[in-house]
Motif scaffolding. Structure first.
Motif, PDB file in Angstrom:
ATOM      1  N   TRP A  85       0.834  -1.205   0.000  1.00  0.00           N
ATOM      2  CA  TRP A  85       0.000   0.000   0.000  1.00  0.00           C
ATOM      3  C   TRP A  85       0.870   1.257   0.000  1.00  0.00           C
ATOM      4  O   TRP A  85       0.674   2.164  -0.810  1.00  0.00           O
ATOM      5  N   ILE A 103      -7.354  -9.697  -1.987  1.00  0.00           N
ATOM      6  CA  ILE A 103      -6.643  -8.497  -2.447  1.00  0.00           C
ATOM      7  C   ILE A 103      -5.157  -8.801  -2.634  1.00  0.00           C
ATOM      8  O   ILE A 103      -4.552  -8.385  -3.625  1.00  0.00           O
ATOM      9  N   TRP A 123      -7.011  -2.572  -4.824  1.00  0.00           N
ATOM     10  CA  TRP A 123      -7.294  -2.344  -3.405  1.00  0.00           C
ATOM     11  C   TRP A 123      -8.766  -2.048  -3.147  1.00  0.00           C
ATOM     12  O   TRP A 123      -9.317  -2.438  -2.122  1.00  0.00           O
TER      13      TRP A 123
END
Length: 216
Positions: free
Chosen positions: A14, A52, A77
Motif C-alpha cells: 500500500w 486483495i 485495493w
C-alpha cells in the motif's frame, strides 16, 4: 485472522503504491486501516484481504502489460471494498468509496478517474481491446479460477458461504449460470500470459464445479 507478517507485506504494498504521489504517512496509515476494516467484516469468506493480496501479486506478474501500474494497483485495493451479496451496485459503491478516499489523500484527479473506471469494469469482467489496464485487473481478479485442486474448491466453498442466505436450489441455479457465462466466452483471460497458461486450468476448474453442483 491475517498474520502480522501478512499485514506487514500488505501495508508495504500500500505504501509503495502511494509513494510516488507523496501521500502523508499518517493519512496513508489511516486509509489502510479503513481498508482493513472493510475487508475484514464477518460476512466475508472469499472477498477478503487474502483475495486483495492474491490480486496484487498477480498484477505484479502482469505489470508489463499495464499503461498505468499505480492506477491498476489502487483499483485492486478498492474493487471489492463494498461487497454485499444482496446488492446489485457493489462496483459503483466501491468506485465511489475509492473516489472519496483517494481524493482525500490528494491523488491526482486523472489517476482517480482511471481507478474508478477500472473498478466499474469488474462488474461484467469485460475490457476493450486496447484497455490494457482493465485487462490486467480483470485477469488478476479472475486468477483464482485457474488455481490448483486444493485452492479452487476452497474458493468455491467460500463463495457459497458468502451466499449463505440463498437456498441450495437457488444457489446451484445462480452459480451455474455465472460459471457457464465464463465458459461461453471466447476467452476468460485477456493478457497473452494468462490466456496461454491459465485459460485451460480455469475452464477445467469451472467445468468441474458445475459437475459438482449438479451432482449434489
Amino acid at each position: 485472522m491475517p498474520t502480522e507478517n501478512f499485514m506487514d507485506i500488505l501495508f508495504y504494498n500500500w505504501q509503495h503504491t502511494l509513494q510516488s504521489f507523496g501521500v502523508d504517512q499518517v493519512m496513508a496509515e489511516k486509509a489502510f486501516s479503513d481498508l482493513v476494516t472493510a475487508y475484514s467484516t464477518p460476512d466475508r469468506y472469499y472477498h477478503t484481504l487474502k483475495h486483495i493480496a492474491h490480486v496484487l501479486s498477480t498484477i505484479q506478474i502482469l505489470q508489463g502489460y499495464t499503461n498505468n501500474l499505480a492506477a491498476v494497483q489502487l483499483a485492486a485495493w478498492f474493487h471489492d471494498v463494498v461487497y454485499d451479496t444482496q446488492a446489485q451496485d457493489n462496483e459503483q459503491r466501491s468506485a465511489d468509496y475509492a473516489f472519496d478516499l483517494l481524493s482525500n489523500l490528494g491523488i491526482p484527479e486523472s489517476t482517480i478517474t482511471i481507478v474508478t473506471r477500472l473498478i466499474l469494469n469488474t462488474k461484467d469482467h469485460q475490457a476493450a481491446v486496447d484497455d490494457y489496464d482493465s485487462q490486467v485487473l480483470l485477469d488478476a481478479d479472475l486468477a483464482i479460477l485457474a488455481t490448483n485442486s486444493v485452492e479452487y474448491p476452497e474458493y468455491a466453498h467460500a463463495i457459497r458461504q458468502e451466499y449463505g442466505w440463498v437456498s441450495e436450489a437457488e444457489y446451484i441455479t445462480g452459480r451455474q449460470q455465472v460459471l457457464e457465462r465464463f465458459l461461453q466466452r471466447s476467452r476468460i483471460y485477456f493478457t497473452p500470459l494468462m490466456s496461454e497458461f491459465a485459460e485451460p486450468s480455469a475452464r477445467g476448474n469451472i467445468q468441474g464445479e458445475i459437475q459438482s453442483l449438479l451432482s449434489g
